[in-house]
Design a protein around this motif. Structure first.
Motif, PDB file in Angstrom:
ATOM      1  N   UNK A 142      21.848  59.467 -41.756  1.00  0.00           N
ATOM      2  CA  UNK A 142      22.087  59.580 -43.198  1.00  0.00           C
ATOM      3  C   UNK A 142      23.466  59.096 -43.616  1.00  0.00           C
ATOM      4  N   UNK A 143      24.244  58.526 -42.699  1.00  0.00           N
ATOM      5  CA  UNK A 143      25.586  58.077 -43.049  1.00  0.00           C
ATOM      6  C   UNK A 143      25.532  56.787 -43.851  1.00  0.00           C
ATOM      7  N   UNK A 144      26.620  56.545 -44.573  1.00  0.00           N
ATOM      8  CA  UNK A 144      26.744  55.350 -45.399  1.00  0.00           C
ATOM      9  C   UNK A 144      26.813  54.108 -44.513  1.00  0.00           C
ATOM     10  N   UNK A 145      25.993  53.079 -44.805  1.00  0.00           N
ATOM     11  CA  UNK A 145      25.981  51.794 -44.107  1.00  0.00           C
ATOM     12  C   UNK A 145      25.547  51.924 -42.644  1.00  0.00           C
ATOM     13  N   UNK A 146      24.811  52.974 -42.288  1.00  0.00           N
ATOM     14  CA  UNK A 146      24.292  53.061 -40.922  1.00  0.00           C
ATOM     15  C   UNK A 146      23.243  51.982 -40.637  1.00  0.00           C
ATOM     16  N   UNK A 147      22.295  51.673 -41.547  1.00  0.00           N
ATOM     17  CA  UNK A 147      21.340  50.584 -41.245  1.00  0.00           C
ATOM     18  C   UNK A 147      22.030  49.244 -41.020  1.00  0.00           C
ATOM     19  N   UNK A 148      23.078  48.932 -41.813  1.00  0.00           N
ATOM     20  CA  UNK A 148      23.785  47.669 -41.617  1.00  0.00           C
ATOM     21  C   UNK A 148      24.480  47.625 -40.252  1.00  0.00           C
ATOM     22  N   UNK A 149      25.088  48.740 -39.870  1.00  0.00           N
ATOM     23  CA  UNK A 149      25.759  48.775 -38.575  1.00  0.00           C
ATOM     24  C   UNK A 149      24.755  48.675 -37.424  1.00  0.00           C
ATOM     25  N   UNK A 150      23.648  49.368 -37.525  1.00  0.00           N
ATOM     26  CA  UNK A 150      22.630  49.314 -36.481  1.00  0.00           C
ATOM     27  C   UNK A 150      22.037  47.913 -36.357  1.00  0.00           C
ATOM     28  N   UNK A 151      21.809  47.259 -37.489  1.00  0.00           N
ATOM     29  CA  UNK A 151      21.264  45.901 -37.471  1.00  0.00           C
ATOM     30  C   UNK A 151      22.276  44.915 -36.881  1.00  0.00           C
ATOM     31  N   UNK A 152      23.531  45.040 -37.233  1.00  0.00           N
ATOM     32  CA  UNK A 152      24.552  44.131 -36.719  1.00  0.00           C
ATOM     33  C   UNK A 152      24.688  44.258 -35.208  1.00  0.00           C
TER      34      UNK A 152
END
Length: 708
Positions: free
Chosen positions: A316-326
């Motif tokens: 639920x953290x901010x920008x976790x999907x972007x970090x995981x994708x990167x």
């Protein structure tokens, strides 16, 4: 007077047994509203013209409360108004500030045509916030099932505002997605986690209303006997309160009769001052205590406990999907690059395209995207705020790197050996030769001044993007030094901080290349290595420094998380009191931005690493592990012989393949390795230089300016 307006209010199922909690749960929609007349059984509302008295009533009912978040206020506004309250621009302006947010209030007042108040609020909130995560960050933990339903309806409102796939404006009819449910489980108590996970295992299309019914059924099944006991206790308390109220009424009547008897007698003096009722004083005192938040002394002996961060905590953290994708895409692209390089070295194929180049370019694109998204979202908040220091920092560093890039491009190749001059000259000659073969005017497509101006603008943007990652790296470096106890770890932390400087010095010719290739040894000059060996060594040094930075990532992120305890220790040195809510926000804010910090740490690392890999591949450098084939043979493809011995192709396919191969061969003759060497060497050097410049400024700021 204006003619009446009419609209249909969306039918929403309302549970009569819902708890009415003004602070958490939504209020039950009233049957009648000012200016609304309900006729028939189809919930059709005829909206008449609102008087000033009606507008004052609407303002009292719809105004956001002091401690109420925007997303909770939206749910309460839907329950109170729905789509039945139709207002024009003048009436909305008479309502005043409903949200206590200037941007939202101004957006609601736009437009003179009659629209529903709900539609006006949704449009203005969509303009105020960039994405749904900005509203989700206002949500707090829930403890009861009714509070959980409230959080789920808040997520539905956010989906209505920011999702293009949802057409309904009713939060209860919004589909409950798996992402929403995972966030709800994340915000809830641990004892409900397993039951809620089983409650929605499949991907059936269930609305928020359906899941709310399931939650209430689960609460009734679990807490039914307890609720029965509580209801019995409440009944007895209600009877006791009724008796107390009767005694109070009788006592007030007796006091009133005594006062009338006293007032009948002549009184001398200036008069009797009005005394407030003891019951009123008591009620005022109790309400004051209830509204006042719980506070503790700032010098309270408080120690934070540590807990290991798991993947469930970071969902639920901010920008976790972007970090995981990167991270996932970078690992996959790096593996593809290694396999492709091994294949090309073993097969010695000069007729096939190196697909690793495409993967490296995609990685660079995905590395820049999160930084762009973070910077743009933060910059939007910086420029909205009146006193935004971050806005000045972005603008200042952007102009600083603009001037710095112009100064760097003036330096000759004898000091900074990027190869831009020779690469651009080779590009211009190749373009003119290509145009001459096509029968066109042989003129360079772009001048050298335009080429360098484009590079200067690109460099200033990259420098502005890397400003806050560099400043954050400096703070984490200082905290990591304080956290490290061994000398080896401290040395690695120092080397990690100075790694961009080492990369920058690799292209400074008088410092590195001249001393390594031709070291001054008295009267004799013995070269230690060839120029190709030096280029290979430079690539390996950059890769090793990137590996070191990746290795030190855990210690730096731990140093960032320790900022929570650092803030608490700083608070202990202050005097006064602090509310428990502010204390919780101060501690939770550090963990909430963990993924943002991780992105700021890894994105520049990924950019440097894959620009280096592109430099090796497109610049025809060598790794020094295996013997390289002749570069001239690789560059000069013979399109006519590619399919000359391929009888399986038919005539049209063969002609098309030959045309594509000739086009690729022409492009390869224009964009030569000499051009890529100049551009990618300068790009890699500039990213490292910007990161070191901002980190050095941040080190000076946090070490000296903040202390003073």
């Amino acid at each position: 007077m204006r003619s009446g307006k009419s609209t249909d209010k969306t039918n929403r199922p309302v549970d009569d047994d819902d708890d009415e909690d003004a602070g958490e749960g939504p209020s039950v929609p009233p049957d009648m509203k000012p200016g609304v007349k309900v006729t028939g059984t189809r919930s059709e509302a005829n909206i008449e013209s609102f008087s000033l008295k009606d507008l004052r009533g609407l303002r009292k009912d719809y105004t956001r409360r002091p401690d109420e978040s925007i997303i909770s206020w939206l749910v309460r506004l839907w329950d109170a108004a729905g789509e039945a309250t139709i207002l024009d621009g003048t009436e909305v302006r008479h309502l005043g500030s409903l949200s206590h947010d200037p941007v939202i209030d101004q957006g609601m007042m736009r437009g003179t045509n009659p629209h529903s108040l709900w539609a006006r609020v949704l449009d203005s909130v969509a303009q105020r916030y960039l994405c749904a995560d900005d509203l989700y960050m206002q949500q707090t933990q829930w403890k009861t099932i009714e509070q959980g339903i409230q959080r789920l309806r808040e997520m539905a409102v956010a989906e209505i505002i920011f999702s293009d796939d949802i057409t309904s404006r009713n939060p209860d009819l919004v589909p409950c997605t798996s992402v929403m449910w995972r966030k709800l489980v994340r915000l809830g108590p641990h004892e409900y986690a397993s039951a809620l996970a089983i409650m929605k295992r499949d991907e059936r299309d269930e609305t928020v209303l359906d899941m709310a019914k399931k939650l209430r059924a689960y609460a009734d099944a679990v807490h039914g006997p307890t609720h029965a006991r509580i209801a019995a206790v409440e009944t007895r308390l209600q009877k006791l309160e009724d008796k107390i109220e009767e005694n109070h009424k009788r006592l007030r009547n007796e006091i009133k009769e005594d006062l009338l008897q006293i007032s009948a007698a002549p009184i001398r003096g200036p008069g009797i001052q009005h005394r407030r009722s003891p019951d009123g004083e008591r009620r005022k005192h109790n309400s004051h205590i209830e509204n006042k938040p719980l506070t503790i002394p700032k010098d309270f002996d408080l120690h934070l406990e540590t807990k290991s961060v798991t993947e469930r905590d970071t969902i639920a953290l901010h920008y976790f999907p972007e970090y995981q994708w990167l991270v996932g895409f970078t690992v996959a692209a790096t593996v593809v690059y290694v396999v492709t390089e091994a294949y090309c070295s073993i097969m010695k194929s000069s007729q096939e395209m190196n697909i690793s180049v495409v993967w490296c370019l995609l990685v660079l694109a995905f590395a820049v995207y999160p930084l762009l998204k973070i910077l743009f979202s933060l910059t939007a908040h910086y420029f909205i705020a009146k006193d935004g220091g971050e806005r000045s920092v972005c603008v200042t560093f952007g102009f600083f790197f603009f001037v710095k890039a112009m100064a760097i491009l003036i330096v000759t190749e004898s000091y900074l050996e990027f190869g831009l001059e020779s690469g651009f000259s080779n590009f211009s000659e190749s373009v003119m030769q290509f145009l001459e073969k096509q029968g066109l005017e042989s003129q360079s497509p772009v001048s050298k001044l335009t080429f360098k101006l484009f590079l200067v603008v690109l460099c200033s943007l990259i420098g502005a993007f890397l400003t806050f990652p560099g400043l954050r790296l400096a703070q984490m470096h200082l905290d990591a030094l304080n956290l490290a106890t061994e000398k080896t770890t401290q040395a690695l932390v120092h080397i990690n901080f100075l790694s961009p400087l080492h990369m920058v010095l690799l292209w400074v010719k008088p410092i590195t290349k001249d001393y390594i290739m031709n070291p001054p040894l008295g009267k004799y000059s013995v070269p230690l290595m060839s120029e190709d060996t030096f280029d290979t060594m430079r690539l390996w040094i950059i890769i090793l420094l990137c590996a070191l930075r990746l290795l030190m990532m855990r210690s730096h992120l731990q140093a960032y998380l320790n900022l929570a305890q650092k803030c608490v220790d700083q608070m202990k040195k202050e005097t006064g009191r602090i509310s428990t809510i502010d204390l919780q926000k101060m501690v939770a804010r550090v963990f909430y931005y963990l993924c943002v910090i991780a992105l700021q740490y890894t994105a520049p690392l990924v950019m440097v690493l894959h620009s280096t890999l592109l430099l090796k591949t497109l610049g025809n450098y060598s790794w020094g592990i295996y013997p390289e084939s002749d570069t001239a043979a690789e560059n000069n493809l013979l399109p006519s012989s590619v399919f000359s011995e391929s009888p399986s192709f038919d005539g049209k396919t063969k002609i098309t393949a030959v045309q594509v191969t000739m086009a690729l061969g022409s492009l390869k003759n224009i964009f030569t390795p000499l051009l890529f060497r100049g551009l990618l060497s300068f790009l890699t050097w500039w990213i490292a230089a910007c990161l070191f410049s901002t980190s050095l400024f941040g080190l000076f700021y946090y070490q000296y300016l903040t202390v003073s």
